[in-house]
Design a protein around this motif. Structure first.
Motif, PDB file in Angstrom:
ATOM      1  N   HIS A 169       0.825  -1.213   0.000  1.00  0.00           N
ATOM      2  CA  HIS A 169       0.000   0.000   0.000  1.00  0.00           C
ATOM      3  C   HIS A 169       0.860   1.264   0.000  1.00  0.00           C
ATOM      4  O   HIS A 169       0.518   2.252  -0.665  1.00  0.00           O
ATOM      5  CB  HIS A 169      -0.923  -0.005   1.215  1.00  0.00           C
ATOM      6  CG  HIS A 169      -2.037  -0.989   1.095  1.00  0.00           C
ATOM      7  ND1 HIS A 169      -3.002  -1.161   2.072  1.00  0.00           N
ATOM      8  CD2 HIS A 169      -2.369  -1.865   0.107  1.00  0.00           C
ATOM      9  CE1 HIS A 169      -3.858  -2.090   1.695  1.00  0.00           C
ATOM     10  NE2 HIS A 169      -3.495  -2.535   0.515  1.00  0.00           N
TER      11      HIS A 169
ATOM     12  N   VAL B 129       2.171   1.766  -3.540  1.00  0.00           N
ATOM     13  CA  VAL B 129       1.096   2.193  -4.440  1.00  0.00           C
ATOM     14  C   VAL B 129       0.721   3.649  -4.178  1.00  0.00           C
ATOM     15  O   VAL B 129       0.474   4.428  -5.118  1.00  0.00           O
ATOM     16  CB  VAL B 129      -0.124   1.273  -4.282  1.00  0.00           C
ATOM     17  CG1 VAL B 129      -1.324   1.832  -5.027  1.00  0.00           C
ATOM     18  CG2 VAL B 129       0.187  -0.129  -4.776  1.00  0.00           C
ATOM     19  N   LEU B 130       0.699   4.054  -2.920  1.00  0.00           N
ATOM     20  CA  LEU B 130       0.349   5.435  -2.585  1.00  0.00           C
ATOM     21  C   LEU B 130       1.392   6.409  -3.130  1.00  0.00           C
ATOM     22  O   LEU B 130       1.051   7.473  -3.667  1.00  0.00           O
ATOM     23  CB  LEU B 130       0.232   5.582  -1.068  1.00  0.00           C
ATOM     24  CG  LEU B 130      -0.483   6.830  -0.553  1.00  0.00           C
ATOM     25  CD1 LEU B 130      -1.904   6.907  -1.083  1.00  0.00           C
ATOM     26  CD2 LEU B 130      -0.480   6.841   0.961  1.00  0.00           C
TER      27      LEU B 130
ATOM     28  N   LEU C  40       0.862   6.734  -6.821  1.00  0.00           N
ATOM     29  CA  LEU C  40      -0.264   7.626  -7.137  1.00  0.00           C
ATOM     30  C   LEU C  40       0.116   9.091  -6.968  1.00  0.00           C
ATOM     31  O   LEU C  40      -0.346   9.951  -7.727  1.00  0.00           O
ATOM     32  CB  LEU C  40      -1.462   7.279  -6.254  1.00  0.00           C
ATOM     33  CG  LEU C  40      -2.241   6.023  -6.636  1.00  0.00           C
ATOM     34  CD1 LEU C  40      -3.196   5.622  -5.523  1.00  0.00           C
ATOM     35  CD2 LEU C  40      -3.012   6.239  -7.924  1.00  0.00           C
TER      36      LEU C  40
ATOM     37  N   LEU D 156       0.128   1.557 -13.270  1.00  0.00           N
ATOM     38  CA  LEU D 156      -0.918   1.426 -12.255  1.00  0.00           C
ATOM     39  C   LEU D 156      -2.050   0.526 -12.747  1.00  0.00           C
ATOM     40  O   LEU D 156      -2.616  -0.255 -11.967  1.00  0.00           O
ATOM     41  CB  LEU D 156      -1.460   2.797 -11.879  1.00  0.00           C
ATOM     42  CG  LEU D 156      -2.483   2.800 -10.742  1.00  0.00           C
ATOM     43  CD1 LEU D 156      -1.855   2.311  -9.456  1.00  0.00           C
ATOM     44  CD2 LEU D 156      -3.082   4.190 -10.543  1.00  0.00           C
ATOM     45  N   HIS D 157      -2.365   0.615 -14.021  1.00  0.00           N
ATOM     46  CA  HIS D 157      -3.408  -0.251 -14.568  1.00  0.00           C
ATOM     47  C   HIS D 157      -3.009  -1.724 -14.456  1.00  0.00           C
ATOM     48  O   HIS D 157      -3.833  -2.585 -14.127  1.00  0.00           O
ATOM     49  CB  HIS D 157      -3.667   0.126 -16.022  1.00  0.00           C
ATOM     50  CG  HIS D 157      -4.824  -0.590 -16.628  1.00  0.00           C
ATOM     51  ND1 HIS D 157      -4.667  -1.773 -17.310  1.00  0.00           N
ATOM     52  CD2 HIS D 157      -6.151  -0.312 -16.651  1.00  0.00           C
ATOM     53  CE1 HIS D 157      -5.856  -2.202 -17.731  1.00  0.00           C
ATOM     54  NE2 HIS D 157      -6.771  -1.334 -17.348  1.00  0.00           N
TER      55      HIS D 157
ATOM     56  N   TYR E 172      -3.138  -2.840 -10.849  1.00  0.00           N
ATOM     57  CA  TYR E 172      -4.532  -3.090 -10.473  1.00  0.00           C
ATOM     58  C   TYR E 172      -4.995  -4.452 -10.992  1.00  0.00           C
ATOM     59  O   TYR E 172      -5.747  -5.164 -10.326  1.00  0.00           O
ATOM     60  CB  TYR E 172      -5.422  -1.982 -11.036  1.00  0.00           C
ATOM     61  CG  TYR E 172      -6.854  -2.042 -10.556  1.00  0.00           C
ATOM     62  CD1 TYR E 172      -7.248  -1.377  -9.406  1.00  0.00           C
ATOM     63  CD2 TYR E 172      -7.825  -2.761 -11.258  1.00  0.00           C
ATOM     64  CE1 TYR E 172      -8.562  -1.419  -8.961  1.00  0.00           C
ATOM     65  CE2 TYR E 172      -9.137  -2.812 -10.822  1.00  0.00           C
ATOM     66  CZ  TYR E 172      -9.492  -2.143  -9.676  1.00  0.00           C
ATOM     67  OH  TYR E 172     -10.794  -2.201  -9.225  1.00  0.00           O
TER      68      TYR E 172
ATOM     69  N   HIS F 185      -5.014  -5.320  -3.784  1.00  0.00           N
ATOM     70  CA  HIS F 185      -4.821  -3.866  -3.699  1.00  0.00           C
ATOM     71  C   HIS F 185      -5.960  -3.073  -4.343  1.00  0.00           C
ATOM     72  O   HIS F 185      -5.968  -1.839  -4.256  1.00  0.00           O
ATOM     73  CB  HIS F 185      -3.513  -3.464  -4.382  1.00  0.00           C
ATOM     74  CG  HIS F 185      -2.282  -3.942  -3.670  1.00  0.00           C
ATOM     75  ND1 HIS F 185      -2.286  -4.271  -2.335  1.00  0.00           N
ATOM     76  CD2 HIS F 185      -1.004  -4.153  -4.111  1.00  0.00           C
ATOM     77  CE1 HIS F 185      -1.074  -4.660  -1.977  1.00  0.00           C
ATOM     78  NE2 HIS F 185      -0.291  -4.606  -3.033  1.00  0.00           N
ATOM     79  N   ARG F 186      -6.897  -3.724  -4.989  1.00  0.00           N
ATOM     80  CA  ARG F 186      -7.904  -2.996  -5.770  1.00  0.00           C
ATOM     81  C   ARG F 186      -8.757  -2.047  -4.934  1.00  0.00           C
ATOM     82  O   ARG F 186      -8.912  -0.879  -5.298  1.00  0.00           O
ATOM     83  CB  ARG F 186      -8.780  -3.995  -6.524  1.00  0.00           C
ATOM     84  CG  ARG F 186      -8.038  -4.699  -7.644  1.00  0.00           C
ATOM     85  CD  ARG F 186      -8.927  -5.652  -8.419  1.00  0.00           C
ATOM     86  NE  ARG F 186      -8.186  -6.311  -9.482  1.00  0.00           N
ATOM     87  CZ  ARG F 186      -8.721  -7.174 -10.341  1.00  0.00           C
ATOM     88  NH1 ARG F 186     -10.014  -7.460 -10.244  1.00  0.00           N
ATOM     89  NH2 ARG F 186      -7.978  -7.721 -11.280  1.00  0.00           N
TER      90      ARG F 186
ATOM     91  N   ILE G 190      -6.603   0.964  -4.017  1.00  0.00           N
ATOM     92  CA  ILE G 190      -6.317   1.862  -5.141  1.00  0.00           C
ATOM     93  C   ILE G 190      -7.519   2.751  -5.435  1.00  0.00           C
ATOM     94  O   ILE G 190      -7.381   3.969  -5.646  1.00  0.00           O
ATOM     95  CB  ILE G 190      -5.909   1.043  -6.381  1.00  0.00           C
ATOM     96  CG1 ILE G 190      -4.547   0.373  -6.148  1.00  0.00           C
ATOM     97  CG2 ILE G 190      -5.861   1.926  -7.623  1.00  0.00           C
ATOM     98  CD1 ILE G 190      -4.119  -0.558  -7.264  1.00  0.00           C
ATOM     99  N   ARG G 191      -8.714   2.163  -5.454  1.00  0.00           N
ATOM    100  CA  ARG G 191      -9.914   2.972  -5.713  1.00  0.00           C
ATOM    101  C   ARG G 191     -10.113   4.022  -4.622  1.00  0.00           C
ATOM    102  O   ARG G 191     -10.454   5.182  -4.912  1.00  0.00           O
ATOM    103  CB  ARG G 191     -11.139   2.062  -5.802  1.00  0.00           C
ATOM    104  CG  ARG G 191     -11.138   1.135  -7.002  1.00  0.00           C
ATOM    105  CD  ARG G 191     -12.537   0.566  -7.244  1.00  0.00           C
ATOM    106  NE  ARG G 191     -13.025  -0.200  -6.105  1.00  0.00           N
ATOM    107  CZ  ARG G 191     -12.878  -1.510  -5.941  1.00  0.00           C
ATOM    108  NH1 ARG G 191     -12.226  -2.217  -6.859  1.00  0.00           N
ATOM    109  NH2 ARG G 191     -13.365  -2.131  -4.891  1.00  0.00           N
TER     110      ARG G 191
ATOM    111  N   ILE H  78      -7.515   6.850  -5.054  1.00  0.00           N
ATOM    112  CA  ILE H  78      -7.881   7.741  -6.163  1.00  0.00           C
ATOM    113  C   ILE H  78      -9.034   8.659  -5.742  1.00  0.00           C
ATOM    114  O   ILE H  78      -9.050   9.853  -6.077  1.00  0.00           O
ATOM    115  CB  ILE H  78      -8.240   6.921  -7.408  1.00  0.00           C
ATOM    116  CG1 ILE H  78      -6.999   6.192  -7.942  1.00  0.00           C
ATOM    117  CG2 ILE H  78      -8.826   7.808  -8.498  1.00  0.00           C
ATOM    118  CD1 ILE H  78      -7.262   5.280  -9.118  1.00  0.00           C
TER     119      ILE H  78
END
Length: 520
Positions: free
Chosen positions: A224, A227-228, A231, A249-250, A253, A259-260, A263-264, A267
């Motif tokens: 996480h 991923v953060l 982003l 990132l796509h 995902y 992690h989905r 990620i949402r 965002i």
């Protein structure tokens, strides 16, 4: 005398041996420790060419000879160390398969070195060596056979993190605003280190897409926090970097299902901060592109959290002034929701009406274009629930003095599907917009708007002649009433002018009688 001479020999021997033992040990240990420290730094992924890697003995010589000589010796020594270490790594085709993983790790450690690109003349040799190493590992990660081990995954994530998670650009938004830059017309700030960054992004993109990457193993390192940070990089001013981030990132995902939700949610938080706090972010369009494909994969029936995302994040994205920068991507996301569930049309239309622009004609044109797309997929039950507030807003658009707004609203009414919806509800819609149509037909300054208005007016006249005549009579009555009120108001003002004139010429107290609308 001989005894005295013999007594002296051990003392001399011990001194000389002590000197021999002490001097070489100090020199050899000092240099060997220095080299081992330098090699350790390289192997740990923080290749340094600064003075901290210079042996103490060299520093002493430099101090004795002066600062300039010291700097020369340091640079020569560091250049020699980097050259001897980096050029000592063979190519992957020159080693057996059993040694390729170890060589891969060494090259990853080498590529973890971050150079200063603000000075184009600095560390040219080291930069070129790193670039060649990056090219080699990009090819290797594509052609590797066998799963990546946990230690290798850790080294990969560390190398990527060292390179892409860097300090912000030297010219942030705040500085540009202070110096009077126009953020919309200014060219984007391109990263000087992009020749290396591009290879790092290409390597990581191929690694994430590789079938040899075990998602269950890698999720402990691409976590996480990672991923953060990824982003947060979407605010980069370099469009080339944002394009790579979008693809990476796509794929993250798609590969890391665990992690989905995170990620949402992350965002969402970026959108909330953009909408309600800053209204400044460079990567909204790219994030919406990712979300478009994510929404396309939502299962039916839609979950409540997905509908809340539409209401709380996507629809409010119509509010910021810079809507034009990402409106196309936003429309795509909205339409994806509508294709999944047509009953959301009422929610979307009411959301558009809530954020309808008041003073920006260019945004009104965008809203009308999007509204037409939404209405094309709207069914009759949803249309019934929102048509009254919808056509009240369209009446305002038809009355706009900005010809593009009025023209776009008229084109919307001429759409085949929308025309069909209007026909079934003509008795409610025509009285709402008739006044705007008549005023445009009588005195609108733009000829194109005038001609389109006549065409729409004829459409309603042919559709329901009786209702059209009723609306026309009511319009004429309203016009007569409005003219009478206007005449009475003007007469009242004339009376006030006369009374004020008499008061100005009178020397006594003037009593002003009550003045009604019909003053005589």
């Amino acid at each position: 005398m001989i005894k005295n001479i013999l007594n002296k020999f051990p003392k001399r021997s011990s001194k000389s041996s002590e000197a021999r033992d002490h001097t070489p040990t100090t020199s050899s240990n000092g240099s060997s420790i220095s080299r081992s420290n330098d090699m350790g730094k390289y192997s740990s992924g923080s290749c340094h060419t600064g003075s901290s890697s210079v042996p103490k003995s060299i520093s002493v010589v430099g101090q004795d000879s002066g600062n300039n000589i010291s700097q020369t010796v340091e640079s020569k020594l560091n250049g020699y160390l980097v050259k001897s270490y980096c050029e000592g790594l063979p190519s992957f085709r020159d080693v057996p398969n059993s040694e390729k993983e170890n060589l891969f790790v060494k090259k990853l450690n080498l590529c973890s070195v971050v150079h200063d690109f603000t000075d184009p003349t600095k560390n040219l040799k080291e930069k070129e060596i790193k670039r060649q190493a990056l090219v080699e590992i990009v090819d290797y990660v594509t052609s590797v056979n066998g799963k990546f081990s946990e230690s290798v995954v850790e080294e990969i994530v560390n190398m990527v993190s060292e390179n892409i998670f860097r300090t912000p650009s030297p010219q942030p938004h705040e500085i540009k605003v202070l110096h009077g830059f126009d953020m919309e017309e200014e060219e984007p700030l391109l990263d000087l280190s992009w020749p290396h960054l591009q290879l790092v992004y290409e390597f990581f993109m191929r690694f994430v897409a590789s079938p040899e990457m075990d998602a269950k193993l890698a999720k402990g390192y691409i976590d996480h926090s990672f991923v953060l940070k990824l982003l947060n990089l979407f605010d980069s001013e370099d469009p080339r970097e944002r394009e790579y981030l979008k693809t990476i990132l796509h794929r993250v995902y798609g590969k890391f299902m665990v992690h989905r939700p995170f990620i949402r949610k992350a965002i969402n938080n970026i959108f909330y901060q953009f909408i309600f706090e800053t209204e400044k972010h460079n990567g909204i369009a790219e994030l919406l592109e990712i979300l478009g494909s994510i929404i396309n994969g939502f299962a039916l029936p839609l979950k409540e959290e997905h509908k809340l995302f539409l209401v709380r994040a996507l629809i409010p994205l119509h509010k910021p002034k810079c809507l034009l920068m990402y409106h196309h991507q936003l429309c795509y996301c909205i339409m994806q929701f509508l294709e999944k569930d047509s009953s959301l049309a009422d929610t979307i239309i009411r959301g558009l009406l809530k954020y309808w622009p008041v003073t920006s004609s260019s945004k009104e044109v965008l809203f009308l274009s999007e509204l037409e797309e939404v209405l094309e997929m709207t069914q009759l039950p949803e249309f019934h629930s929102c048509m009254i507030p919808l056509f009240r807003q369209l009446a305002h658009c038809l009355s706009s003095f900005h010809f593009q707004v009025a023209e776009r609203a008229l084109f919307l009414l001429k759409n085949d599907h929308i025309e069909n919806l209007i026909k079934q509800n003509c008795h409610i819609i025509l009285p709402i917009i008739f006044t705007a149509l008549e005023k445009n037909a009588i005195n609108h300054w733009n000829q194109a708007v005038h001609n389109l208005t006549l065409a729409v007016r004829k459409m309603f006249s042919d559709l329901n002649p009786q209702l059209f005549e009723e609306c026309l009579l009511k319009f004429l009555e309203d016009q007569s009433t409005e003219e009478a009120i206007k005449a009475a108001r003007e007469a009242a003002w004339r009376c006030l002018d006369e009374i004020a004139g008499k008061r100005a010429t009178s020397t006594g107290v003037l009593l002003i009688p009550h003045i009604g609308i019909s003053c005589q």
